[in-house]
Design a protein around this motif. Structure first.
Motif, PDB file in Angstrom:
ATOM      1  N   HIS A   1       0.821  -1.059  -0.052  1.00 26.65           N
ATOM      2  CA  HIS A   1       0.019  -0.081  -0.138  1.00 26.65           C
ATOM      3  C   HIS A   1       0.790   1.185  -0.097  1.00 26.65           C
ATOM      4  CE1 HIS A   1      -2.385   3.213   2.291  1.00 26.65           C
ATOM      5  NE2 HIS A   1      -3.125   2.713   1.133  1.00 26.65           N
ATOM      6  N   VAL A   2       0.506   2.116  -0.965  1.00 29.06           N
ATOM      7  CA  VAL A   2       1.379   3.419  -1.146  1.00 29.06           C
ATOM      8  C   VAL A   2       0.587   4.548  -1.280  1.00 29.06           C
ATOM      9  CG1 VAL A   2       3.642   2.414  -1.714  1.00 29.06           C
ATOM     10  CG2 VAL A   2       2.022   3.142  -3.465  1.00 29.06           C
ATOM     11  N   GLU A   3       0.907   5.563  -0.854  1.00 27.69           N
ATOM     12  CA  GLU A   3      -0.027   6.735  -1.187  1.00 27.69           C
ATOM     13  C   GLU A   3       0.765   8.016  -2.174  1.00 27.69           C
ATOM     14  OE1 GLU A   3      -0.963   7.872   2.871  1.00 27.69           O
ATOM     15  OE2 GLU A   3      -2.955   6.778   2.557  1.00 27.69           O
ATOM     16  N   PHE A   4       0.095   8.676  -2.782  1.00 31.04           N
ATOM     17  CA  PHE A   4       0.684   9.731  -3.356  1.00 31.04           C
ATOM     18  C   PHE A   4      -0.469  11.141  -3.596  1.00 31.04           C
ATOM     19  CE2 PHE A   4      -1.873  10.528  -7.363  1.00 31.04           C
ATOM     20  CZ  PHE A   4      -2.850   9.386  -7.253  1.00 31.04           C
ATOM     21  N   ASP A   5       0.460  12.172  -3.617  1.00 36.21           N
ATOM     22  CA  ASP A   5      -0.112  13.559  -3.456  1.00 36.21           C
ATOM     23  C   ASP A   5      -0.859  14.102  -4.655  1.00 36.21           C
ATOM     24  OD1 ASP A   5       0.334  13.778  -0.729  1.00 36.21           O
ATOM     25  OD2 ASP A   5       2.474  14.302  -0.874  1.00 36.21           O
ATOM     26  N   MET A   6      -1.003  13.621  -5.591  1.00 37.10           N
ATOM     27  CA  MET A   6      -1.641  14.349  -6.728  1.00 37.10           C
ATOM     28  C   MET A   6      -0.826  15.416  -7.317  1.00 37.10           C
ATOM     29  SD  MET A   6      -4.327  14.036  -8.359  1.00 37.10           S
ATOM     30  CE  MET A   6      -5.241  12.283  -8.614  1.00 37.10           C
ATOM     31  N   THR A   7       0.619  15.278  -7.056  1.00 40.55           N
ATOM     32  CA  THR A   7       1.546  16.189  -7.752  1.00 40.55           C
ATOM     33  C   THR A   7       1.881  15.475  -8.872  1.00 40.55           C
ATOM     34  OG1 THR A   7       3.225  15.278  -6.477  1.00 40.55           O
ATOM     35  CG2 THR A   7       2.131  17.187  -5.670  1.00 40.55           C
ATOM     36  N   GLY A   8       2.793  16.445  -9.622  1.00 35.80           N
ATOM     37  CA  GLY A   8       3.189  16.037 -11.048  1.00 35.80           C
ATOM     38  C   GLY A   8       4.251  14.876 -11.001  1.00 35.80           C
ATOM     39  N   SER A   9       4.847  14.491  -9.689  1.00 39.28           N
ATOM     40  CA  SER A   9       5.895  13.472  -9.602  1.00 39.28           C
ATOM     41  C   SER A   9       5.476  12.626  -8.659  1.00 39.28           C
ATOM     42  CB  SER A   9       7.258  14.191  -9.396  1.00 39.28           C
ATOM     43  OG  SER A   9       7.402  14.681  -8.425  1.00 39.28           O
ATOM     44  N   ILE A  10       6.149  11.335  -8.599  1.00 38.73           N
ATOM     45  CA  ILE A  10       6.095  10.465  -7.536  1.00 38.73           C
ATOM     46  C   ILE A  10       7.103  10.644  -6.449  1.00 38.73           C
ATOM     47  CG2 ILE A  10       5.675   8.134  -7.155  1.00 38.73           C
ATOM     48  CD1 ILE A  10       4.828   7.642  -9.979  1.00 38.73           C
ATOM     49  N   ALA A  11       6.940  10.674  -5.302  1.00 36.36           N
ATOM     50  CA  ALA A  11       8.074  10.635  -4.484  1.00 36.36           C
ATOM     51  C   ALA A  11       9.083   9.670  -4.402  1.00 36.36           C
ATOM     52  CB  ALA A  11       7.638  10.828  -2.893  1.00 36.36           C
ATOM     53  N   GLN A  12      10.352  10.093  -4.327  1.00 35.25           N
ATOM     54  CA  GLN A  12      11.343   8.938  -4.455  1.00 35.25           C
ATOM     55  C   GLN A  12      11.276   7.628  -3.767  1.00 35.25           C
ATOM     56  OE1 GLN A  12      13.375   9.409  -6.859  1.00 35.25           O
ATOM     57  NE2 GLN A  12      14.255   7.381  -6.430  1.00 35.25           N
ATOM     58  N   GLN A  13      10.717   7.988  -2.202  1.00 28.73           N
ATOM     59  CA  GLN A  13      10.593   7.202  -1.304  1.00 28.73           C
ATOM     60  C   GLN A  13       9.697   6.050  -1.697  1.00 28.73           C
ATOM     61  OE1 GLN A  13       8.313   6.888   1.760  1.00 28.73           O
ATOM     62  NE2 GLN A  13      10.200   6.728   3.304  1.00 28.73           N
ATOM     63  N   THR A  14       8.584   6.591  -2.276  1.00 31.13           N
ATOM     64  CA  THR A  14       7.212   5.701  -2.799  1.00 31.13           C
ATOM     65  C   THR A  14       7.828   4.913  -3.895  1.00 31.13           C
ATOM     66  OG1 THR A  14       5.902   7.476  -2.461  1.00 31.13           O
ATOM     67  CG2 THR A  14       4.890   5.835  -3.821  1.00 31.13           C
ATOM     68  N   LEU A  15       8.581   5.443  -4.680  1.00 33.24           N
ATOM     69  CA  LEU A  15       9.271   4.595  -5.809  1.00 33.24           C
ATOM     70  C   LEU A  15       9.956   3.354  -5.331  1.00 33.24           C
ATOM     71  CD1 LEU A  15      10.024   6.976  -8.571  1.00 33.24           C
ATOM     72  CD2 LEU A  15       8.150   5.536  -8.657  1.00 33.24           C
ATOM     73  N   THR A  16      10.930   3.687  -4.233  1.00 35.79           N
ATOM     74  CA  THR A  16      11.790   2.992  -3.706  1.00 35.79           C
ATOM     75  C   THR A  16      10.814   1.691  -3.146  1.00 35.79           C
ATOM     76  OG1 THR A  16      13.360   4.394  -3.057  1.00 35.79           O
ATOM     77  CG2 THR A  16      13.596   2.455  -1.871  1.00 35.79           C
ATOM     78  N   ARG A  17       9.763   1.916  -2.342  1.00 37.62           N
ATOM     79  CA  ARG A  17       8.979   0.965  -2.022  1.00 37.62           C
ATOM     80  C   ARG A  17       8.439  -0.017  -3.022  1.00 37.62           C
ATOM     81  NH1 ARG A  17       4.909   3.376   2.765  1.00 37.62           N
ATOM     82  NH2 ARG A  17       5.624   5.197   2.242  1.00 37.62           N
ATOM     83  N   ILE A  18       7.934   0.828  -4.033  1.00 36.62           N
ATOM     84  CA  ILE A  18       7.623  -0.226  -5.029  1.00 36.62           C
ATOM     85  C   ILE A  18       8.814  -1.197  -5.582  1.00 36.62           C
ATOM     86  CG2 ILE A  18       6.219  -0.082  -7.433  1.00 36.62           C
ATOM     87  CD1 ILE A  18       5.119   2.370  -6.646  1.00 36.62           C
TER      88      ILE A  18
END
Ligand code: SF4
Ligand code: SF4
Lengths: 442, 261, 357
Positions: free
Chosen positions: C332-349
């Protein structure tokens, strides 16, 4: 009925528990009467009637401990149509009220952590987290909550309860009955009323099946009437804040609202509020206000910050600010005039469609503006409650309107009703102090 | 001690670590430095240093991990910290179980399966609560050196509870506690408690397993260790070089891939 | 490669036909009803990467990104082409947005709402039909167009046809020869293309052997924004074989059979796939997700949620528990509806993908 449970119920609750709690109330009353606030305490002595509130609520939860096997138990949302359930003698648990009690007694955080440990996000309503945590861990400061036989969820306060009760339904494996109440962006329409009416009627066979008996229409009407009497009385109490100085604060309202939510319509609830009203009227006769020096009268919007009630009332009281009414406590009385016992089902449909949380953001502003006028208010505190989206979304515009169009100083106070971890005393105090300064300058 | 076969670089947000392993997978040389803004250059320099120290003169291939892993030039592979920490700690402690890694920016809870693979994990969300940064930040507010945080918290008489887990809110809470004359050590103890409660929540949402292992910079902090043991009822197992486990794991992954030079 | 018209092109075509545009917020609404009244729906899921200043002036920071971004977008003129704004009552956040638009922001366009019942009993069906009639009346007042029963039925059948095509794309992912990003761009074209164009487009999608590289994942959540997500996933060595996204597969409505158009539309909306915003029981939903994963061979479920989306969040723990018991993994990850995905989220994926390799 299970004979063993019945025996425990009779001994633990009926015989021993009740008398112990009534003894405890007498002792609480003595203590409350003996309170002589320190010379620098901004608050006048507290309402002695609160001792009876404590007795009623403790007794309710004590009965809950022994209820399984003796009475059918339903867990319901605060805005659920409970008349049918009461007419079938269900024992009712209000998880929101339970969560609030946990919050006021500083147990909410620990329970919320239990839910968070199970994977429930910190971004979901802290009431839901508190209660899910209690359900998962079996812990509660109230001793023990009875298992539900039926869940009834009404969406007239939020959609959150729907998600939350689905979790409870999965956890307890019991039926969930949803009373869905279309949000009133505008004036209520017939198809909305018909829809809610049909669902309230649909609850009858479902509840009858669980209860194993039939509901009597006469009893239903009687319960409606009692509910209306209680709501009217509660409204009368709230309205006493019109006096100057106000004999009560919104915080008194928060503390004493348990029975009007959990035990509305019960004869003892009525008696309690009657007595409370008498005490308030004595204050009025004697010209005693709830705080010593009431210089500014203020509105509170949204749920209380349960874990900061005492702190906030003293902090503001010391500056001569009396928070005298709130949209939240008012919500439990303002619909009394809509209740019509001669047409119980249809008027119930109307009432259950109209809680403040089911009305538009513009309508909520209208309610606040009316309160400002009727209670002669000098300002408004809008608690921007991170946990409660339906109550909080719209507050930015409501605040702007109060401050700019009506010229009533208003402040948005960022907090959470049950989660102390997102509250900062320093920031809150700074904001409130600035707000008081604007009121003084106005 | 054999010669270096693989190098692992863990380019973290606060520190940059490099480890060289020999053909047997033993850690034979290492470096740890505060992170520089230009990760590429720092990583290249560290690799050179390790090659000079333990290499046999030739090329030694590199695997990169950590938040700057994609910036490490010349790395043959880059792999996430989760996989690398699991591998490194598994090799160091020779057991599967649950690893808690509390780093500067991230806190991770990793379930290590047989063979050293990560089989489940949880990582803190974006906010700094529950990471080393939370302590560092607050320590800076109190003018306490990082090394002293743990010992002073352990020696505290009494505890000031810090209700906010948010770094910004906690900061204002600290300021007002100090203003009210609270003891610094007692505040430190409260800060540790707040950090650990966040970490424990992560442990439980994955499901606590034993043995419980700890790595990352905060592993050196005695108070954090004691409180984590107390809160989980588990004895903590620590690798010899808790801060190097990511880089070590990266080097091991390279070694296991067999793609030797 | 497929050529998909842009939103601006669709607006132009719609205008040329003498029709109007309806900006529609998530999730469920009666497309056919809008079309029959002369409105082409153009859905607004965010969009990501708008400046959120205007949205923050009306909604607190703990409001989900869809509401804050959409409000910003509206106030920046992004919805100027729309003649009406339709906001379904999906959740408390969209309820707040609709109410604030109507009572405070008062945009140039009229705001129409629709309340979706959270169950599918006969009372719910009856109410939804009445609610659709009310909406029809409101739309007719705006466009001056009152479709006959026949016209309405024709619009419904067209949408049903388009849904069937969408269903075929979702069902046979492995036979669609498109990379993940293109594939989801195609599915999401349903958000703004007229049904007839979507049908044509869907039929022209290249068939053959779909991409079959790396770890097979299923994706769930509200909306996969920014779409770079799919490029990242591919780079990490995974690909997406199925979805449970609110903007895609959660809207595979079954074709109806009722001869009354309102009954038929109501049945479709209430009988759609399981979705927490519609009040679907969690365990039923978890079972459905697990069996879909088994069907298409997905090894992991990536739940990619909009931050602060309560309806999604409540399901996460039990969904996770159920999948784990079924031997499947979930992240489960969350994102903020900004133009890019947080680095940390990508690391988790990425770590999730490494774990499944
Ligand atoms: S606090 Fe708000 S969101 Fe939570 S249950 Fe009450 S009304 Fe719903
Ligand atoms: S993302 Fe979630 S909270 Fe936001 S509008 Fe969609 S359903 Fe509502």
């Amino acid at each position: 009925m299970n004979p063993k449970s019945y025996l425990a119920y009779t001994l633990g609750y009926q015989l021993f528990g009740k008398s112990f709690l009534s003894w405890q109330r007498h002792s609480d009353e003595r203590k409350l009467r003996a309170i002589r606030p320190a010379p620098d305490d901004p608050l006048n002595p507290p309402l002695v009637g609160t001792a009876r509130m404590k007795e009623l609520m403790s007794r309710h939860y004590l009965e809950g401990r022994y209820a399984n096997g003796v009475r059918k138990v339903a867990w319901v949302t605060s805005g659920a149509p409970i008349e049918v359930l009461r007419a079938l003698d269900f024992f009712l648990i209000y998880p929101e009220n339970h969560a609030a009690l946990c919050g006021a007694r500083r147990h909410a955080e620990g329970l919320a952590v239990e839910a968070e440990n199970a994977g429930y996000s910190r971004d979901i309503c802290s009431y839901a987290r508190t209660d899910i945590g209690a359900a998962l861990s079996g812990r509660t400061p109230m001793g023990k909550l009875p298992r539900p036989d039926l869940l009834v969820c009404c969406t007239n306060i939020c959609q959150t309860v729907l998600y939350w009760y689905r979790v409870l339904a999965a956890h307890f494996g019991v039926p969930l009955y949803v009373v869905d109440t279309p949000f009133l962006y505008e004036k209520v329409a017939d198809h909305q009323l018909d829809y809610v009416l049909e669902q309230i009627e649909g609850l009858i066979p479902v509840a009858e099946k669980v209860a194993g008996r039939r509901v009597s229409r006469g009893r239903l009407q009687e319960i409606m009437e009692q509910g209306k009497d209680c709501a009217e009385l509660w409204l009368e109490i709230m309205d006493r804040a019109q006096h100057r100085p106000s004999p009560i604060t919104a915080f008194d309202g928060f503390i004493n609202m348990g029975p009007i939510v959990d035990l509305r319509g019960e004869p003892e609830t009525f008696a309690f509020y009657k007595e409370l009203l008498r005490e308030i009227d004595r204050r009025i006769e004697q010209g005693v206000g709830a705080i010593r020096d009431e210089r500014k009268r203020v509105l509170w919007d949204n749920l209380p910050v349960w874990y900061k009630i005492g702190k906030l009332s003293r902090h503001l009281g010391a500056k001569g600010v009396n928070v005298i009414v709130s949209t939240y406590t008012y919500a439990w009385g303002e619909l009394a005039p809509m209740m019509d016992a001669s047409d119980p089902m249809r008027s119930a449909a109307r009432v259950y469609l109209h809680p403040i949380l089911n009305r538009s953001t513009g309508d909520k502003l209208r309610s606040m503006r009316e309160m400002v006028a009727r209670f002669q208010l000098d300002g408004a505190i809008l608690h921007s409650d991170r946990s409660c989206k339906p109550y909080s979304l719209g507050q930015i515009d409501q605040r702007d309107n109060l401050a700019n169009d009506l010229g009533v100083p208003a402040v948005l106070l960022e907090a959470d009703h049950n989660d102390p971890r997102v509250y900062s005393d320093e920031q809150a105090d700074a904001r409130l102090d600035a707000f008081v300064e604007t009121m003084e300058a106005a | 001690m054999g010669e270096a076969k693989w190098i692992g670089i863990d380019a973290g947000s606060t520190t940059c670590k490099a480890v060289a392993v020999d053909a047997a997978g033993d850690l034979i040389a290492s470096r740890i430095e505060p992170a520089h803004p230009v990760i590429e250059d720092q990583a290249a320099r560290l690799v050179d240093e390790l090659r000079a120290e333990a290499g046999a003169g030739g090329e030694v291939p590199v695997v990169a991990t950590g938040y700057g892993r994609k910036l490490v030039r010349g790395a043959t592979r880059n792999i996430t910290e989760i996989t690398c920490h699991a591998r490194g700690v598994f090799r160091a402690l020779k057991q599967p179980g649950m690893l808690v890694d509390i780093g500067g920016q991230d806190t991770k809870v990793i379930v290590i399966g047989p063979g050293g693979r990560a089989v489940d994990f949880m990582m803190n969300d974006k906010c700094a609560a529950g990471t080393g940064r939370f302590l560092e930040h607050s320590a800076a507010r109190l003018s306490v050196a990082i090394e002293d945080l743990g010992p002073r918290a352990l020696g505290a008489v009494g505890e000031e509870s810090i209700s906010s887990t948010c770094t910004v809110f906690a900061e204002s809470e600290i300021i007002s506690l100090v203003a009210r004359g609270a003891k610094v050590d007692a505040i430190l103890l409260g800060l540790h408690r707040s950090l650990i409660s966040r970490v424990v929540a992560m442990i439980h949402s994955v499901g606590l397993r034993s043995p419980l292992m700890l790595s990352g910079g905060v592993a050196r902090n005695l108070a954090a260790r004691a409180m984590l043991e107390q809160a989980t009822g588990q004895k903590l197992h620590l690798p010899e070089h808790p801060q190097l486990m990511g880089a070590y794991g990266a080097a091991l992954v390279g070694l296991e891939s067999g793609a030797d030079r | 490669m497929l050529t998909i018209p842009t939103r601006a092109e669709v607006v132009r075509q719609v205008r040329e036909r003498g029709e109007r545009v309806a900006a529609v917020l998530p999730i469920h609404y009666p497309r056919a009803l809008l079309r029959a009244h002369g409105f082409q729906p153009m859905e607004v899921w965010g969009p990501p990467s708008v400046s959120v200043v205007e949205g923050n002036a009306h909604f607190q920071a703990y409001t989900c990104g869809i509401v804050r971004n959409a409000t910003s977008f509206l106030l920046q003129g992004g919805l100027d082409a729309a003649d009406v704004i339709v906001i379904p009552h999906t959740c408390d956040a969209l309820q707040g947005m609709a109410s604030v638009l109507k009572d405070f922001i008062e945009p140039r366009q009229p705001v129409a709402t629709i309340y979706l019942p959270r169950a599918a009993r006969s009372a719910d069906r009856g109410f939804l039909q009445a609610e659709l009639h009310r909406l029809a009346q409101q739309l007719a007042e705006i466009s001056g167009r009152s479709p006959s029963g026949g016209e309405l039925m024709a619009a419904i059948e067209r949408e049903e046809e388009a849904d069937r095509e969408l269903g075929a794309l979702a069902e046979h992912r492995s036979e669609i020869d498109l990379g993940d990003r293109d594939y989801f761009t195609l599915l999401r074209a349903r958000e703004f293309l007229p049904a007839e164009s979507f049908i044509e487009l869907a039929r022209s999608a290249p068939r053959g052997r779909g991409p079959d590289r790396g770890v097979p994942l299923m994706i769930s959540g509200i909306v996969p924004e920014p779409m770079d997500l799919f490029d990242h996933i591919n780079e990490m060595g995974a690909h997406v074989v199925a979805d449970d996204l609110a903007c895609c597969s959660r809207r595979l409505y079954r074709p109806g059979s009722a001869s009354d158009p309102f009954e038929r539309m109501a049945d479709a909306l209430l009988g759609g796939p399981l979705d927490p915003t519609r009040g679907s029981p969690i365990l039923e939903r978890a079972r459905a997700v697990a069996s879909r994963m088994a069907q298409c061979g997905a090894k992991g479920l990536l739940v990619y949620d909009v931050k602060f989306c309560e309806p999604e969040l409540f399901d996460v723990p039990l969904l996770r528990k159920h999948l784990t018991e079924a031997g499947l993994s979930m992240l489960h990850v969350e994102f903020d509806m900004t133009g890019s995905i947080a680095q940390q989220t990508l690391t988790r994926i990425e770590a999730f993908v490494e774990m499944l390799q």
